[in-house]
Design an enzyme around this catalytic site. Structure first.
Site, short mmCIF file in Angstrom:
data_model
loop_
_atom_site.label_atom_id
_atom_site.label_comp_id
_atom_site.label_asym_id
_atom_site.label_seq_id
_atom_site.Cartn_x
_atom_site.Cartn_y
_atom_site.Cartn_z
N CYS A 193 0.82 -1.22 0.00
CA CYS A 193 0.00 0.00 0.00
C CYS A 193 0.86 1.28 0.00
O CYS A 193 1.45 1.61 -1.02
CB CYS A 193 -0.96 -0.04 1.18
SG CYS A 193 -2.40 1.01 0.91
N HIS A 211 -3.40 -5.56 2.33
CA HIS A 211 -3.10 -5.81 3.75
C HIS A 211 -3.74 -7.15 4.12
O HIS A 211 -4.21 -7.89 3.26
CB HIS A 211 -3.73 -4.71 4.62
CG HIS A 211 -3.25 -3.33 4.34
ND1 HIS A 211 -2.02 -2.87 4.74
CD2 HIS A 211 -3.84 -2.30 3.67
CE1 HIS A 211 -1.88 -1.61 4.37
NE2 HIS A 211 -2.96 -1.24 3.72
N1 GLN Z 1 -2.09 6.77 2.56
C1 GLN Z 1 -2.18 5.93 1.38
C2 GLN Z 1 -3.60 5.92 0.79
O1 GLN Z 1 -4.54 6.29 1.48
C3 GLN Z 1 -1.77 4.51 1.73
C4 GLN Z 1 -2.70 3.87 2.76
C5 GLN Z 1 -2.18 2.53 3.29
O2 GLN Z 1 -0.98 2.28 3.35
N2 GLN Z 1 -3.14 1.66 3.73
O3 GLN Z 1 -3.78 5.51 -0.36
#
Ligand code: GLN
Length: 247
Positions: free
Chosen positions: A99, A198
């Site tokens: 992510c 995740h």
């Molecule tokens: N901040 C980034 C987004 O909102 C990554 C989020 C994350 O790592 N879950 O896309």
């Protein structure tokens, strides 16, 4: 060569900045599935301000993070850009980025609010955040896995698009993936893998975890090393439970 003579070094990058939604579980899955096969494991954390020793490690892991933590992570990755490229492209080391970490291995991440964050361009992708967040379970397929199906959980506002030198990591069956439009999820460049999933990802997808371990062993020992089959009943139950699930 006996497994007990083998050793894999894992570099956990920026656990102080990028480590949300249980992404640490990916390190534990790699560690345990190596140790259950009597392969020695070393885990080294590289925190903000520290340097990556690109000659030392076989697997690099970067977790996810909120926009705020990504600002610092973006600056830190720039400082280690040369070392990361040497590790990935000269040494064929395995990278798994989740992510927020994935977004910063691309060219840039433009949050919905705030300044554009530079990535290091190891993956030929770019990300711009939309107004809505993609939140929910994902079922996807990876063509290089025998069982193919991969399950995970997405929570991101970033929309990632692949340029010509990035190949999709997976194809989305349920969920949004990279951008909710082109049915791609994640990106790959040689042994570098970025994904929005995740979960944590690897405990629920033992075949993918073993695939990354095999790549790391081949990179280090320059031959295919067969992996002892493990009893994956529990992992299989967790995996099957999420296949096709939306929320
Ligand atoms: N901040 C980034 C987004 O909102 C990554 C989020 C994350 O790592 N879950 O896309």
């Amino acid at each position: 060569m006996l497994n007990s003579e083998l050793k894999i070094s894992i570099c956990h990058m920026y656990p102080d900045l990028l480590n949300i939604y249980g992404d640490m579980g990916n390190i534990l899955a790699l560690k345990n599935r190596l140790q259950w096969r009597d392969i020695e494991v070393e885990i080294v954390e590289v925190k903000a301000g520290e340097r990556v020793n690109y000659k030392k490690h076989d697997i690099y892991f970067i977790g996810g993070g909120q926009d705020q933590q990504q600002i610092m992570a973006s600056l830190e990755l720039q400082k280690n850009k040369d070392a990361i490229f040497k590790a990935a492209l000269d040494n064929n080391s395995v990278f798994l980025a989740i992510c927020g970490g994935y977004q910063l291995l691309g060219h840039y991440y433009q949050p919905f609010q705030g300044d554009k964050l530079s990535g290091i361009g190891l993956l030929d992708v770019y990300t711009t955040a939309g107004e809505t967040r993609f939140i929910g379970n994902v079922t996807a397929q990876a063509k290089f896995l025998k069982k193919k199906t991969v399950v995970g959980f997405e929570n991101h506002s970033g929309l990632t698009f692949l340029n010509k030198d990035a190949e999709p990591f997976m194809k989305v069956k349920i969920g949004h993936g990279n951008n909710g439009k082109d049915k791609t999820e994640g990106a790959r460049n040689r042994n570098v893998f970025g994904t929005y999933l995740h979960g944590p990802l690897l405990p629920k997808n033992p075949e993918l975890c073993d695939y990354l371990i095999s790549l790391a062993l081949k990179k280090k020992y320059e031959c295919d090393i067969p992996l002892l089959k493990l009893n994956d009943d529990i992992e299989g139950f967790a995996h099957k439970d999420r296949v096709g699930a939306k929320y």
